[in-house]
Design a protein around this motif. Structure first.
Motif, PDB file in Angstrom:
ATOM      1  N   GLU A   1       0.836  -1.205   0.000  1.00 33.07           N
ATOM      2  CA  GLU A   1       0.000   0.000   0.000  1.00 33.07           C
ATOM      3  C   GLU A   1       0.868   1.251   0.000  1.00 33.07           C
ATOM      4  N   LYS A   2       1.956   1.233   0.828  1.00 37.64           N
ATOM      5  CA  LYS A   2       2.840   2.389   0.889  1.00 37.64           C
ATOM      6  C   LYS A   2       3.648   2.544  -0.409  1.00 37.64           C
ATOM      7  N   SER A   3       3.779   1.423  -1.131  1.00 37.12           N
ATOM      8  CA  SER A   3       4.517   1.468  -2.408  1.00 37.12           C
ATOM      9  C   SER A   3       3.583   1.766  -3.593  1.00 37.12           C
ATOM     10  N   ALA A   4       2.357   2.116  -3.312  1.00 36.80           N
ATOM     11  CA  ALA A   4       1.352   2.462  -4.321  1.00 36.80           C
ATOM     12  C   ALA A   4       0.946   1.268  -5.174  1.00 36.80           C
ATOM     13  N   GLU A   5       1.082   0.084  -4.606  1.00 34.16           N
ATOM     14  CA  GLU A   5       0.626  -1.134  -5.286  1.00 34.16           C
ATOM     15  C   GLU A   5      -0.667  -1.586  -4.608  1.00 34.16           C
ATOM     16  N   ALA A   6      -1.720  -0.832  -4.903  1.00 32.80           N
ATOM     17  CA  ALA A   6      -2.998  -1.031  -4.217  1.00 32.80           C
ATOM     18  C   ALA A   6      -3.589  -2.401  -4.490  1.00 32.80           C
ATOM     19  N   GLU A   7      -3.488  -2.858  -5.738  1.00 36.98           N
ATOM     20  CA  GLU A   7      -4.078  -4.152  -6.067  1.00 36.98           C
ATOM     21  C   GLU A   7      -3.390  -5.269  -5.297  1.00 36.98           C
ATOM     22  N   LEU A   8      -2.051  -5.197  -5.226  1.00 41.24           N
ATOM     23  CA  LEU A   8      -1.290  -6.214  -4.474  1.00 41.24           C
ATOM     24  C   LEU A   8      -1.625  -6.144  -2.986  1.00 41.24           C
ATOM     25  N   ALA A   9      -1.753  -4.937  -2.468  1.00 42.22           N
ATOM     26  CA  ALA A   9      -2.085  -4.754  -1.054  1.00 42.22           C
ATOM     27  C   ALA A   9      -3.438  -5.378  -0.741  1.00 42.22           C
ATOM     28  N   ASN A  10      -4.408  -5.140  -1.623  1.00 39.43           N
ATOM     29  CA  ASN A  10      -5.735  -5.701  -1.393  1.00 39.43           C
ATOM     30  C   ASN A  10      -5.715  -7.226  -1.464  1.00 39.43           C
ATOM     31  N   ASP A  11      -4.868  -7.766  -2.327  1.00 36.58           N
ATOM     32  CA  ASP A  11      -4.744  -9.218  -2.444  1.00 36.58           C
ATOM     33  C   ASP A  11      -4.245  -9.826  -1.132  1.00 36.58           C
ATOM     34  N   TYR A  12      -3.228  -9.174  -0.546  1.00 35.37           N
ATOM     35  CA  TYR A  12      -2.679  -9.668   0.735  1.00 35.37           C
ATOM     36  C   TYR A  12      -3.719  -9.568   1.865  1.00 35.37           C
ATOM     37  N   LYS A  13      -4.456  -8.484   1.840  1.00 37.71           N
ATOM     38  CA  LYS A  13      -5.482  -8.285   2.871  1.00 37.71           C
ATOM     39  C   LYS A  13      -6.563  -9.370   2.762  1.00 37.71           C
ATOM     40  N   ALA A  14      -6.926  -9.699   1.526  1.00 35.54           N
ATOM     41  CA  ALA A  14      -7.964 -10.714   1.324  1.00 35.54           C
ATOM     42  C   ALA A  14      -7.490 -12.074   1.812  1.00 35.54           C
ATOM     43  N   LYS A  15      -6.226 -12.402   1.517  1.00 35.52           N
ATOM     44  CA  LYS A  15      -5.672 -13.673   1.986  1.00 35.52           C
ATOM     45  C   LYS A  15      -5.607 -13.723   3.522  1.00 35.52           C
TER      46      LYS A  15
END
Length: 805
Positions: A771-785
């Motif tokens: 999220e801090k690296s502006a990779e919102a899609e990846l951040a959301n993926d980790y949150k979902a897992k």
């Protein structure tokens, strides 16, 4: 021419006669002047109120009298000069010179007014010095030679007083009769009383009454009426005429003290006689055993009684109060005796009776008071029965105060033959009990043996057998102990004593390791006695549980041990708790062991438990997820000062439990300790992980990163690698190095996909870094897992402030 010689002779005689008379007149005039000059200073001194002036004139007078007597020793004024010289010296404080001067006057002059005066001065000086022999001689001179009739009478009275001081009773009686026979003697009534008193003192009671009776006349209003009534009453008592005695003595008590005609001196004498009459009446009531009568008389007041009268009066009242069981009042009376006649035999008796009152009053300070009593009287009355009785009271009090060792020391100093029969069984029984309780078992068996031999019908014989059995048991004489216990079982006694004998016999079976028979004996106690004391039931349950434990019947033991502890926690919390711990550990019952330990720690936080037991339980708790409890037990089981005594595996689990329970300071110390131990590289790397985890928890980011780097540098395969990467990632996250943090978290996620501890932390950290690296899609993926795999997981990283370096 023939007439001329005769005329010449006549003229010569005439001339010489004139000259001679002129010389004599001149001499007489000089003597008178010298005497008058001394008298002037003497008279002036006697009129002076100023001490200095008085002394100055007296000193002048002394010098002038001495000079006068040197020049005119045989003059007609010499007696006066000598007396005045003696008196002046006396006034100036030159007593020895004054005495010599007075004596010189008596030696030179047989009679005359100054003979009586000089003798009187010497008599009173001797009287003040208590030189009764000399005073008698001089008062006898005064009684004959003094010019003043009243002073002659007074001298005769004083002569009697001195004779009485010297115990020259016969001479005193003669002098008293002279006073009685002397017409208008002012001390005639006193002489009558003293004559009667002398007869009373010598046991001549009839003559005493006959002489004293005239003084009893109320109309006579004699100063000695109360005293005459008193001694007449005493004499009547001695002759068995109690009614007369009581009448006279009560008459004294009724005499008014505040009558306006009484002088202070008469009031003083009357008060003294009232005290004596009161004391005598108390004595008469004592003979009749009228104790309330004694008390009633005492409570009329003390009339200023002192000395022997006060001592007798208070002693009689104290004895009466004691018989009436009013011990506090009795003690007050006995204390008055001690104050009135200190260091006497009566004081000794009264002091003992004070202790007896303290004994009846159960006074806690009695032991100290007995010691003081001994300090005062032991030397004078070393083997008196009161000394032994006082020690008995001391021992009894110490016995009641649960001080058996001190009580036994006291009891052993007592001679039983000095005690009354009612105290002898108490001495032997309680001495045996105290000796037993203080561990002096040989003495206890002897004392109980004497008690049982001398007092076989005493209701405490069952208790004595039981206590003696305990003493035999302590001495290792099991056979004698068993005999005593069996003796109790043969008696009809209380359930407590029978149960105690059963317990005692069971204890012998326990020592002989006959556990099955022991359990059967204890179970009989529980089945045969329904109203046993709580402590006895608790004791019985404890030993049944102990027996089952010894037989390895672990399922049967806990119920009995728990009941013992619940009934008497003050006695069995620790021993029953210990057995419950051992039983649970023997069964490897984690839950039961944990419960038993918590119960024991609640009452004894510092209780020492075998480290093996604590280590086992701590490891079990850790694996079952009870992390805090695991840390508690493992910390108790380990000693950082002696790390080699504990298996490295236990230290590793302790470090992890400390980190997971937030005890980062402790975890850091444990991690450092682990690194000092010799171990395989993989375990050393694991230790670096524990240390880095603790340092991260303490926000020591640089140290945590350093420890993680060192762990990875070992290149030791194992699950710890994922943890070390996780530490690196979380440090980077705190340092806002988002890309580096994300790389580290990805490594951890890949390495331990199913780890319930590391995987959620890595997913959470990765989501933040992405999220801090502006990779919102990846951040959301980790949150979902994270939500799908670990829905109840609570984040531990908070980035509310810039990370500390």
């Amino acid at each position: 021419m023939s007439s001329l010689p005769s005329l010449r002779c006549f003229a010569i005689v005439l001339i010489f006669g004139w000259l001679s008379s002129h010389v004599l007149v001149a001499q007489e005039t000089a003597e008178q002047r010298a005497f008058s000059e001394a008298e002037r200073h003497y008279t002036e001194a006697n009129t002076q109120s100023d001490r200095y002036e008085k002394g100055r004139h007296m000193a002048y007078a002394v010098g002038l009298y001495i000079k006068y007597l040197d020049v005119y020793p045989g003059s007609k004024n010499a007696p006066a000069a000598r007396f005045h010289l003696g008196y002046a010296r006396q006034v100036l404080g030159r007593i020895n010179e004054a005495k010599k001067t007075y004596q010189a006057l008596l030696d030179r002059h047989v009679k005359g007014p100054y003979v009586g005066s000089a003798a009187r001065q010497l008599a009173y000086l001797a009287f003040v010095e208590q030189n009764w022999e000399e005073a008698v001689k001089k008062f006898s001179i005064v009684a004959v030679n003094h010019a003043n009739e009243n002073l002659r009478h007074s001298a005769l009275t004083k002569q009697v007083e001195c004779l009485l001081k010297l115990r020259r009773t016969a001479e005193a009686t003669v002098a008293l009769r002279r006073i009685v026979d002397t017409r208008k003697h002012p001390h005639k009534e006193w002489a009558l009383f003293m004559l009667g008193y002398q007869y009373y003192e010598t046991g001549k009671f009839e003559p005493a009454i006959r002489i004293l009776v005239p003084l009893l006349d109320e109309e006579l209003a004699s100063d000695y009426r109360s005293q005459a009534l008193f001694y007449t009453g005493l004499a009547a008592t001695e002759l068995g005429r109690d009614d007369v005695a009581v009448s006279h003595l009560r008459t004294i008590l009724k005499m008014p003290m505040r009558h306006p005609s009484l002088t202070p001196e008469q009031r003083k004498h009357l008060a003294s006689n009232k005290a004596k009459a009161q004391t005598s009446l108390m004595g008469l009531n004592t003979k009749k055993k009228n104790w309330q009568g004694v008390v009633n008389l005492f409570e009329m007041g003390d009339f200023g009684a002192v000395g022997k009268v006060e001592a007798r009066r208070s002693m009689r009242a104290g004895n009466a109060y004691m018989i009436l069981q009013e011990y506090q009042k009795a003690r007050g009376c006995f204390r008055r005796v001690d104050r009135a006649q200190p260091n006497t035999e009566m004081a000794f008796e009264s002091s003992y009776k004070c202790l007896e009152c303290d004994y009846h009053l159960s006074h806690p300070g009695l032991p100290e008071r007995v010691d003081i009593f001994y300090e005062i009287y032991q030397e004078k009355f070393p083997d008196h029965e009161f000394m032994h009785l006082a020690r008995f009271f001391q021992g009894e009090t110490l016995y009641d105060q649960k001080a058996p060792e001190k009580a036994a020391l006291v009891f052993n100093t007592i001679d039983p033959d000095k005690l009354s029969p009612k105290f002898q069984p108490e001495l032997h029984f309680k001495n045996g009990w105290c000796l037993s309780e203080s561990g002096q078992f040989g003495g206890a068996t002897r004392s109980f043996g004497q008690f049982l031999a001398e007092f076989p019908d005493d209701p405490r014989r069952a208790e004595a057998h039981n206590k003696r059995a305990e003493a035999h048991f302590a001495l290792g004489d099991y056979l004698s102990a068993l005999r005593d216990f069996e003796s109790v079982l043969d008696l009809e006694t209380t359930p407590e004593q029978t149960a105690f004998a059963l317990q005692g016999s069971a204890r012998i079976l326990r020592e002989e390791k006959k556990y099955q028979s022991m359990i059967a004996r204890y179970r009989r106690i529980l089945s045969d006695f329904s109203d046993l004391p709580r402590d006895t039931i608790a004791n019985t349950n404890y030993w049944i549980g102990w027996g089952f434990y010894k037989q390895a019947k672990y399922d049967d033991a806990p119920a009995y041990l728990q009941k013992a502890r619940n009934l008497a926690p003050e006695f069995y919390s620790q021993p029953a708790g210990d057995l419950l711990i051992l039983t649970a550990f023997s069964q490897r019952d984690k839950s039961a062991l944990h419960t038993a330990l918590q119960e024991i720690f609640a009452v004894a936080p510092a209780k020492s438990i075998p480290s093996q037991m604590l280590s086992w339980l701590g490891v079990q708790m850790f694996h079952d997820g009870q992390i805090k409890e695991a840390a508690d037990y493992l910390e108790r089981s380990t000693d950082p000062e002696s790390p080699k005594r504990t298996e490295p595996g236990v230290w590793r689990i302790l470090a992890k439990a400390q980190n997971r329970s937030g005890r980062f300071d402790n975890a850091q110390r444990t991690g450092q300790l682990l690194l000092k131990l010799q171990q395989e590289p993989r375990w050393k790397a694991d230790a670096y992980l524990d240390l880095a985890e603790a340092q991260l928890g303490l926000q020591n980011l640089t140290d945590a990163l350093d420890s993680a780097e060192k762990g990875l540098a070992l290149n030791a395969p194992g699950a710890h690698i994922a943890g070390l990467h996780l530490i690196r990632g979380e440090v980077a996250l705190h340092q806002q190095q988002w890309t580096g943090a994300l790389d580290e978290f990805k490594k951890t996620i890949t390495m331990v996909p199913d780890d319930p501890l590391l995987q959620p932390r890595a997913l959470h950290g990765a989501s933040i870094a992405a999220e801090k690296s502006a990779e919102a899609e990846l951040a959301n993926d980790y949150k979902a897992k994270l939500k799908a795999g670990f829905p109840k997981w609570v984040p531990t990283i908070k980035l509310t402030e810039p990370a500390k370096q």
